[in-house]
Design an enzyme around this catalytic site. Structure first.
Site, PDB file in Angstrom:
ATOM      1  N   GLY A 146      11.373  -2.764   5.317  1.00  0.00           N
ATOM      2  CA  GLY A 146      10.601  -4.164   5.461  1.00  0.00           C
ATOM      3  C   GLY A 146       9.996  -4.411   3.887  1.00  0.00           C
ATOM      4  N   HIS A 147       9.395  -3.411   3.092  1.00  0.00           N
ATOM      5  CA  HIS A 147       9.066  -3.521   1.874  1.00  0.00           C
ATOM      6  C   HIS A 147      10.119  -4.104   1.057  1.00  0.00           C
ATOM      7  CE1 HIS A 147       5.678  -0.752   3.284  1.00  0.00           C
ATOM      8  NE2 HIS A 147       4.913  -1.662   2.753  1.00  0.00           N
TER       9      HIS A 147
ATOM     10  N   GLU B 214       5.927 -11.400   7.575  1.00  0.00           N
ATOM     11  CA  GLU B 214       5.441 -12.327   8.537  1.00  0.00           C
ATOM     12  C   GLU B 214       4.649 -11.184   9.582  1.00  0.00           C
ATOM     13  OE1 GLU B 214       8.427 -14.392   9.895  1.00  0.00           O
ATOM     14  OE2 GLU B 214       8.091 -16.071   8.423  1.00  0.00           O
ATOM     15  N   LYS B 215       5.064  -9.734   9.706  1.00  0.00           N
ATOM     16  CA  LYS B 215       4.595  -8.904  10.606  1.00  0.00           C
ATOM     17  C   LYS B 215       3.056  -8.960  10.768  1.00  0.00           C
ATOM     18  CE  LYS B 215       4.389  -4.629  10.234  1.00  0.00           C
ATOM     19  NZ  LYS B 215       2.777  -4.108  10.734  1.00  0.00           N
ATOM     20  N   ASP B 216       2.416  -9.214   9.506  1.00  0.00           N
ATOM     21  CA  ASP B 216       0.937  -9.377   9.271  1.00  0.00           C
ATOM     22  C   ASP B 216       0.717 -10.617   9.315  1.00  0.00           C
ATOM     23  OD1 ASP B 216       0.192  -6.506   9.132  1.00  0.00           O
ATOM     24  OD2 ASP B 216       1.411  -6.308   7.336  1.00  0.00           O
TER      25      ASP B 216
ATOM     26  N   MET C  10       0.768  -1.332   0.119  1.00  0.00           N
ATOM     27  CA  MET C  10       0.086   0.151  -0.076  1.00  0.00           C
ATOM     28  C   MET C  10       0.742   1.170  -0.016  1.00  0.00           C
ATOM     29  SD  MET C  10      -3.481  -0.882   1.976  1.00  0.00           S
ATOM     30  CE  MET C  10      -2.801  -0.708   3.759  1.00  0.00           C
TER      31      MET C  10
HETATM   32  O1  PAF Z   1      -0.123  -5.711   3.638  1.00  0.00           O
HETATM   33  C1  PAF Z   1      -0.587  -4.919   3.001  1.00  0.00           C
HETATM   34  O2  PAF Z   1       0.206  -3.739   2.870  1.00  0.00           O
HETATM   35  C2  PAF Z   1      -1.806  -4.950   2.347  1.00  0.00           C
HETATM   36  O3  PAF Z   1      -2.935  -5.564   3.257  1.00  0.00           O
HETATM   37  C3  PAF Z   1      -2.054  -5.586   1.129  1.00  0.00           C
HETATM   38  C4  PAF Z   1      -1.352  -7.036   1.345  1.00  0.00           C
HETATM   39  C5  PAF Z   1      -0.945  -4.878  -0.138  1.00  0.00           C
HETATM   40  C6  PAF Z   1      -3.357  -5.639   0.263  1.00  0.00           C
HETATM   41  O4  PAF Z   1      -3.926  -4.484   0.211  1.00  0.00           O
END
Ligand code: PAF
Length: 281
Positions: A36-37, A148-150, A30
């Protein structure tokens, strides 16, 4: 790097890549990208020939009183980071490109999506599974990468991919942390300086749990109490939930756990909800 905002254009470009025998990795995001990304991006580049990063703040995963309008955005900064990392395609659709008038289909995992964070944020995971399915259909990746945080999100996506026979290898990537241990998150930017400092309590409480588990502690209540007492010492944070679940299925565990368990935390600092997790045992 090609920056593409329409489904048609992205599909055409990826079709050529596929015809040339290339494999495709997808990193759904998003935006407001952090280290992390970038770790997800590096993993995709190592596993696939072509990496696509989507940047889309998905409105359907935000509740009516949540932070959609204040969610941090920095498209130019994000594209710069992705270029520097050698990403092949950035997919940057507008909301109207993803959700067209009359759309009436959702993807849902009705059990996993209604527990834990799903209880606090009704509808959130239905928004996630719907948009991730759409991104999977648009990109048709061989691999997809999630943090893995989410942890609950990752578990739900693995379940959905297995249940719907999606031919995609899902890779969960270990949480990247800032120097003081706070899990990297786009929401950290929304914290006041004092709350940002206090947020270290989440990782500190998880480290305490890990210490106990390493010494052989397997009692769910002993570990929960230890985590809570570290969290409660930091008055700036309001604890929303401390859950200990089976690390594979997210089923509740009680008494003593015999399989790896995951500790899932949700703590609010003002309006900002932070999550963190640790697998123990
Ligand atoms: O983890 C995120 O940033 C969002 O939930 C995702 C997987 C991009 C879906 O919108």
């Amino acid at each position: 790097m090609k920056v593409i905002a329409t489904i048609g254009e992205l599909r055409a470009a990826l079709k050529s890549e596929r015809l040339a025998g290339k494999t495709i990795g997808l990193v759904p995001t998003m935006g407001y990208l952090h280290v992390g990304h970038m770790e997800l991006v590096r993993r995709s580049k190592a596993a696939a020939d072509v990496t696509v990063v989507s940047i889309f703040v998905n409105p359907t995963q935000f509740g009516p009183n949540e932070d959609l309008s204040t969610y941090p955005r920095d498209m130019e900064g994000d594209l710069g980071k992705l270029r520097a990392e050698g990403v092949d395609y950035a997919f940057t659709p507008e909301v109207a490109e993803i959700y067209r008038p009359g759309a009436d289909t959702i993807v849902d995992t009705p059990v996993l999506s209604r527990i834990l964070i799903g209880k606090i944020r009704p509808g959130h995971f239905r928004g996630v599974t719907t948009v991730v399915t759409k991104l999977f259909n648009i990109v048709q990746p061989d691999h997809a990468f999630f943090g893995e945080k989410d942890y609950q999100q990752l578990t739900i996506i693995r379940r959905m991919v297995a249940d719907l026979d999606m031919p995609i290898e899902i890779t969960g990537v270990a949480t990247v942390r800032e120097e003081d241990g706070v899990a990297c998150s786009s929401r950290n930017a929304m914290l006041t300086p004092a709350d940002r400092k206090a947020a270290v309590v989440l990782s500190r409480s998880l480290a305490r749990a890990e210490e106990l588990a390493a010494k052989g502690q397997r009692s769910v209540s002993a570990i929960r109490n230890a985590v809570r007492s570290v969290l409660e010492a930091e008055k700036r944070g309001q604890i929303e939930s401390v859950d200990i679940r089976d690390a594979q299925t997210l089923d509740p565990v009680s008494g003593k756990f015999r399989q790896p368990a995951v500790i899932l935390l949700t703590v609010r600092f003002g309006k900002v909800r932070l999550i963190d997790q640790r697998v123990v045992g």
